[in-house]
Motif scaffolding. Structure first.
Motif, PDB file in Angstrom:
ATOM      1  N   SER A 136      87.308 -50.744 -85.757  1.00  0.00           N
ATOM      2  CA  SER A 136      86.075 -51.455 -85.399  1.00  0.00           C
ATOM      3  C   SER A 136      86.370 -52.698 -84.576  1.00  0.00           C
ATOM      4  O   SER A 136      85.686 -52.977 -83.580  1.00  0.00           O
ATOM      5  CB  SER A 136      85.305 -51.845 -86.664  1.00  0.00           C
ATOM      6  N   LEU A 140      85.396 -53.409 -80.677  1.00  0.00           N
ATOM      7  CA  LEU A 140      84.591 -54.592 -80.354  1.00  0.00           C
ATOM      8  C   LEU A 140      85.225 -55.382 -79.211  1.00  0.00           C
ATOM      9  O   LEU A 140      84.546 -55.761 -78.250  1.00  0.00           O
ATOM     10  CB  LEU A 140      84.457 -55.470 -81.598  1.00  0.00           C
ATOM     11  N   ARG A 168      77.389 -58.992 -89.907  1.00  0.00           N
ATOM     12  CA  ARG A 168      77.709 -58.611 -88.526  1.00  0.00           C
ATOM     13  C   ARG A 168      78.653 -59.614 -87.857  1.00  0.00           C
ATOM     14  O   ARG A 168      78.627 -60.803 -88.145  1.00  0.00           O
ATOM     15  CB  ARG A 168      76.404 -58.518 -87.729  1.00  0.00           C
ATOM     16  N   THR A 184      79.665 -55.488 -84.377  1.00  0.00           N
ATOM     17  CA  THR A 184      80.051 -54.496 -85.374  1.00  0.00           C
ATOM     18  C   THR A 184      79.666 -55.008 -86.747  1.00  0.00           C
ATOM     19  O   THR A 184      79.565 -56.226 -86.967  1.00  0.00           O
ATOM     20  CB  THR A 184      81.568 -54.205 -85.310  1.00  0.00           C
TER      21      THR A 184
END
Length: 369
Positions: A136, A140, A168, A184
């Motif tokens: 993730s 990002l 987040r 993310t």
């Protein structure tokens, strides 16, 4: 005194991890070195440029002794890469020199005292602590890094804004001409917190992260951020300054949208870019009924023209863009189609989003052609 005995690849892995931040040009000679700390079988490797510090560990120390030395990072890595991967490599400390031995090859490298190595002091308390997967975090960073400025006098643009808010993490980068935003999901964040991570730190994290579900622990304190994953710990200073309010830059009222095949658009722009120059990278985009025309010209009166069929039913629009800014985003987002949004104004920015990702937004300002 023998310090290490292991295979070439086992030794190269932690060294390559930390050596990436060692500058070729440096003001302090010791910054060209890495710090090796041996505590029994556990060996730590540390490199720093005073802004970023990377630490990693391995278990191939010999004997129960504790010892710390520093040695030239590039030389040691280059030697190991040039050696055949046949037998074990031994590292030993002899008369303030690091001896490297394998088979019939022997090297003696100068060392500097470990006490002179400038390690980064870390705070006792961190204001923000959270965990995300490597996959993730890497995604990002990959989605926005290309919009960071390089060597801008507005130093706060030479990095990436990370916004930590409940549930987040947002990432934003801009160089004043274009802006990229993505986010993310993340747990463990109690309240909103903003930091600017230096460009070099972002690029190092992209190099070190992989696409696994393994966890990255992120900690933030005033002036400092820390990433811990696997055997790696990266500590970085933060950029001071006020990042522009990205919420004012991202359009929210655009009503004219169309989808376009990413590869087709990328190919057309790459061909049109051939006739642009380093000083002027402008291409002209003309939108008409179900058609996008792309053209470029140069001082030699040469011209390139491309056409792409699109589902566009609004009035015609003629606008210019820096082709590099468009190609940057198209080469970093691996999707079949992108969503392009415009306003009936040749001075209005274009908004590029993804049909299946509401969080990604790319805003690019127009230019005069």
């Amino acid at each position: 005194m023998q310090l290490v005995q292991t295979t070439r690849d086992a030794l190269l892995k932690p060294l390559s991890t930390v050596a990436g931040i060692v500058e070729r040009r440096h003001t302090l000679p010791i910054l060209a070195n890495i710090l090796m700390r041996k505590e029994g079988s556990r060996v730590s490797f540390i490199a720093t440029d005073l802004e970023v510090q990377i630490t990693t560990h391995a278990d191939f120390g010999v004997g129960g002794d504790n010892e710390s030395i520093t040695v030239a990072a590039r030389k040691l890595v280059d030697i190991l890469k040039a050696l055949p991967d046949t037998g074990d490599i031994k590292l030993a400390l002899n008369s303030n020199k690091l001896a490297v031995q394998t088979g019939k090859s022997r090297f003696a490298l100068q060392t500097l005292a470990a006490s002179e190595f400038p390690t980064v002091a870390q705070p006792e308390h961190w204001d923000v602590s959270l965990s995300v997967s490597q996959k993730s975090l890497r995604h990002l960073l990959n989605m926005v890094h290309f919009a960071m400025a390089q060597q801008d006098i507005r130093y706060y643009l030479n990095g990436m804004l990370l916004v930590f808010e409940p549930g987040r993490v947002r990432a934003v980068a801009t160089d004043g001409h274009r802006l990229a935003h993505s986010s993310t999901e993340a747990d463990g964040i109690a309240e909103r917190h903003e930091v600017i991570v230096p460009r070099k730190t972002v690029l190092e994290m992209q190099r070190l992260l992989d696409d696994s579900d393994a966890v990255v622990d992120i900690d933030v304190a005033p002036g400092q951020i820390r990433f811990r994953f696997g055997d790696v710990e990266l500590v970085s200073k933060l950029v001071e300054g006020k990042f522009p309010d990205f919420t004012r830059v991202i359009p929210t009222s655009y009503t004219r949208h169309f989808l376009v095949n990413r590869e087709a658009l990328q190919g057309s722009l790459q061909r049109a870019a051939i006739l642009t120059t380093d000083k002027f990278k402008g291409v002209r985009l003309q939108l008409a009924q179900n058609l996008m025309k792309i053209s470029s010209t140069n001082a030699e009166q040469e011209e390139a023209q491309e056409e792409i069929d699109i589902d566009y039913g609004h009035e015609a629009l003629d606008v210019g863009f820096n082709v590099s800014y468009l190609l940057d985003v198209l080469s970093n987002i691996k999707v079949e189609e992108i969503k392009w949004s415009v306003m009936p104004d040749q001075n209005a920015s274009a908004l590029i989003t993804l049909p299946d990702d509401e969080q990604f937004k790319y805003v690019v300002m127009p230019m005069r052609i």
